[in-house]
Each structure stands twice: as C-alpha cells, then as structure tokens.
Design a protein around this motif. Sequence first.
Motif, mmCIF file in Angstrom:
data_model
loop_
_atom_site.group_PDB
_atom_site.id
_atom_site.type_symbol
_atom_site.label_atom_id
_atom_site.label_comp_id
_atom_site.label_asym_id
_atom_site.label_seq_id
_atom_site.Cartn_x
_atom_site.Cartn_y
_atom_site.Cartn_z
ATOM 1 N N TYR A 6 70.266 91.240 36.227
ATOM 2 C CA TYR A 6 70.303 89.851 36.661
ATOM 3 C C TYR A 6 68.964 89.155 36.400
ATOM 4 N N THR A 7 67.865 89.858 36.659
ATOM 5 C CA THR A 7 66.542 89.300 36.360
ATOM 6 C C THR A 7 66.438 88.972 34.875
ATOM 7 N N ASP A 8 66.885 89.891 34.022
ATOM 8 C CA ASP A 8 66.876 89.636 32.572
ATOM 9 C C ASP A 8 67.711 88.411 32.235
ATOM 10 N N HIS A 9 68.865 88.282 32.876
ATOM 11 C CA HIS A 9 69.753 87.137 32.640
ATOM 12 C C HIS A 9 69.067 85.824 33.038
ATOM 13 N N VAL A 10 68.455 85.805 34.210
ATOM 14 C CA VAL A 10 67.775 84.591 34.688
ATOM 15 C C VAL A 10 66.609 84.245 33.767
ATOM 16 N N LEU A 11 65.800 85.239 33.404
ATOM 17 C CA LEU A 11 64.668 84.978 32.507
ATOM 18 C C LEU A 11 65.155 84.452 31.156
ATOM 19 N N ALA A 12 66.224 85.033 30.628
ATOM 20 C CA ALA A 12 66.774 84.557 29.350
ATOM 21 C C ALA A 12 67.236 83.107 29.464
ATOM 22 N N ASP A 13 67.878 82.773 30.573
ATOM 23 C CA ASP A 13 68.322 81.379 30.772
ATOM 24 C C ASP A 13 67.139 80.424 30.874
ATOM 25 N N VAL A 14 66.103 80.813 31.601
ATOM 26 C CA VAL A 14 64.918 79.953 31.740
ATOM 27 C C VAL A 14 64.246 79.763 30.376
ATOM 28 N N ILE A 15 64.106 80.842 29.633
ATOM 29 C CA ILE A 15 63.494 80.749 28.300
ATOM 30 C C ILE A 15 64.332 79.855 27.395
ATOM 31 N N ASP A 16 65.649 79.967 27.492
ATOM 32 C CA ASP A 16 66.530 79.113 26.682
ATOM 33 C C ASP A 16 66.306 77.635 27.007
ATOM 34 N N VAL A 17 66.198 77.316 28.284
ATOM 35 C CA VAL A 17 65.932 75.926 28.685
ATOM 36 C C VAL A 17 64.577 75.468 28.141
ATOM 37 N N LEU A 18 63.560 76.330 28.275
ATOM 38 C CA LEU A 18 62.232 75.965 27.784
ATOM 39 C C LEU A 18 62.235 75.766 26.271
ATOM 40 N N GLN A 19 62.916 76.648 25.549
ATOM 41 C CA GLN A 19 62.969 76.529 24.082
ATOM 42 C C GLN A 19 63.633 75.227 23.654
ATOM 43 N N HIS A 20 64.691 74.868 24.332
ATOM 44 C CA HIS A 20 65.437 73.676 23.934
ATOM 45 C C HIS A 20 64.831 72.383 24.458
ATOM 46 N N SER A 21 63.781 72.492 25.240
ATOM 47 C CA SER A 21 63.123 71.282 25.736
ATOM 48 C C SER A 21 62.247 70.643 24.662
ATOM 49 N N HIS A 22 61.885 71.436 23.655
ATOM 50 C CA HIS A 22 61.009 70.980 22.568
ATOM 51 C C HIS A 22 59.674 70.464 23.099
ATOM 52 N N ALA A 23 59.251 70.983 24.219
ATOM 53 C CA ALA A 23 57.966 70.616 24.824
ATOM 54 C C ALA A 23 56.998 71.786 24.661
ATOM 55 N N ILE A 24 55.772 71.568 25.019
ATOM 56 C CA ILE A 24 54.788 72.651 25.052
ATOM 57 C C ILE A 24 55.056 73.428 26.338
ATOM 58 N N ALA A 26 55.429 77.384 28.509
ATOM 59 C CA ALA A 26 55.053 78.787 28.655
ATOM 60 C C ALA A 26 55.642 79.298 29.966
ATOM 61 N N LEU A 27 55.852 80.592 30.045
ATOM 62 C CA LEU A 27 56.426 81.219 31.222
ATOM 63 C C LEU A 27 55.667 82.502 31.521
ATOM 64 N N TRP A 28 55.263 82.658 32.758
ATOM 65 C CA TRP A 28 54.642 83.899 33.234
ATOM 66 C C TRP A 28 55.586 84.495 34.258
ATOM 67 N N PHE A 29 55.990 85.735 34.059
ATOM 68 C CA PHE A 29 56.812 86.459 35.035
ATOM 69 C C PHE A 29 56.122 87.769 35.352
ATOM 70 N N GLU A 30 56.079 88.093 36.619
ATOM 71 C CA GLU A 30 55.471 89.354 37.049
ATOM 72 C C GLU A 30 56.180 89.815 38.315
ATOM 73 N N SER A 31 56.587 91.057 38.319
ATOM 74 C CA SER A 31 57.200 91.628 39.508
ATOM 75 C C SER A 31 56.113 91.915 40.535
ATOM 76 N N ASP A 32 56.452 91.853 41.804
ATOM 77 C CA ASP A 32 55.431 92.119 42.831
ATOM 78 C C ASP A 32 55.265 93.605 43.099
ATOM 79 N N HIS A 33 56.266 94.421 42.797
ATOM 80 C CA HIS A 33 56.148 95.874 42.957
ATOM 81 C C HIS A 33 57.285 96.544 42.211
ATOM 82 N N GLY A 34 57.109 97.829 41.951
ATOM 83 C CA GLY A 34 58.167 98.626 41.361
ATOM 84 C C GLY A 34 58.968 99.311 42.457
ATOM 85 N N GLU A 35 59.889 100.150 42.054
ATOM 86 C CA GLU A 35 60.748 100.871 42.996
ATOM 87 C C GLU A 35 60.784 102.343 42.628
#
Length: 154
Positions: A6-24, A26-35
């Motif tokens: 689901y995280t991959d799906h959400v990140l892919a959707d956000v990146i898709d929106v950013l790509q199609h915005s034709h704006a400058i 960037a996206l930073w994603f970082e998990s707060d901890h592992g499991e």
Amino acid sequence: DNTILYTDHVLADVIDVLQHSHAITALWFESDHGELLPTATCNRQGHGIGTWHEFEIPALFWYSDSYASAFPRRVAGLRANADKRALSGDTFASILGMTGIDFPGLDHHRSLFSPDWRYRPRLVNQFWQSDFDHAIFGKQCGAVIPDSTPAASP
C-alpha cells in the motif's frame, strides 16, 4: 506485506501527480522505523525491541527533470552522499537542503544535499547506546549489541 504494497501504491500515485504537474517537484519519503518479523530463529515481532531490522529504514528521494535542471548542485550533493551511512537525524537539515531553505545556525553538515555532509556515529538502542556501524548483531533475532572495541569512522 500489505502495508508495504500500500505504501508503494501511495508513493506511486503521489509521484504520478507530481510528474503530471509539470512543475519543479521533489518528494522525500522516509520510514520512521523498521519491523522485526518472526523467522525460524526468532519468534518476536514488532518494533522497540532493539534489532537491526528496526534501525535500517527505507528512504526515497524522487525529483522531476525540472528539479534536476533547476537545482543540479542539490542533486549532485545527494548523489554523492546516496550510499553513505546516514541518520534519520539528518532528515530535517536534508529537507531544508532539498527545498533551499537556509537560516543562521543551520548545520549544513547534516544535509545529505550538501557536499559538506559529514558522517556521525549512528547511536541506537533504547536499552544501551550502541554504535550501529560497529555493533555486534545477535544470532537469533538480530539484537544490536555494543561492540567493546573502540569505534572508528567508516
């Protein structure tokens, strides 16, 4: 597994929106901890246990072509530091470096976008301070155990 998908799906959707915005953009994603997940040698699970699985966390930086064109030094700085052993404690300065925000007292040695970024010992573990890069990892669950030898910079 579903949370990762689901995280991959959400990140892919956000990146898709950013790509199609034709704006400058960037996206930073970082998990707060592992499991820690149960295995044949370890029946424990979760986080807050003190294992290496919890401290090695995923991070992602995505940027548009227009970001790379507008800020080539930032991208070059991050690329130069991409394979280095960083801390999540560097996140704040890195996001500021990503956006170009600066203020008096900002430690540029903590921004992964800076050619001046510097390694710091990665001290972890809630039970005892362990230098992650010089620790011993328990055989069953991967507990981070301090090494008794003096630490050196990697």
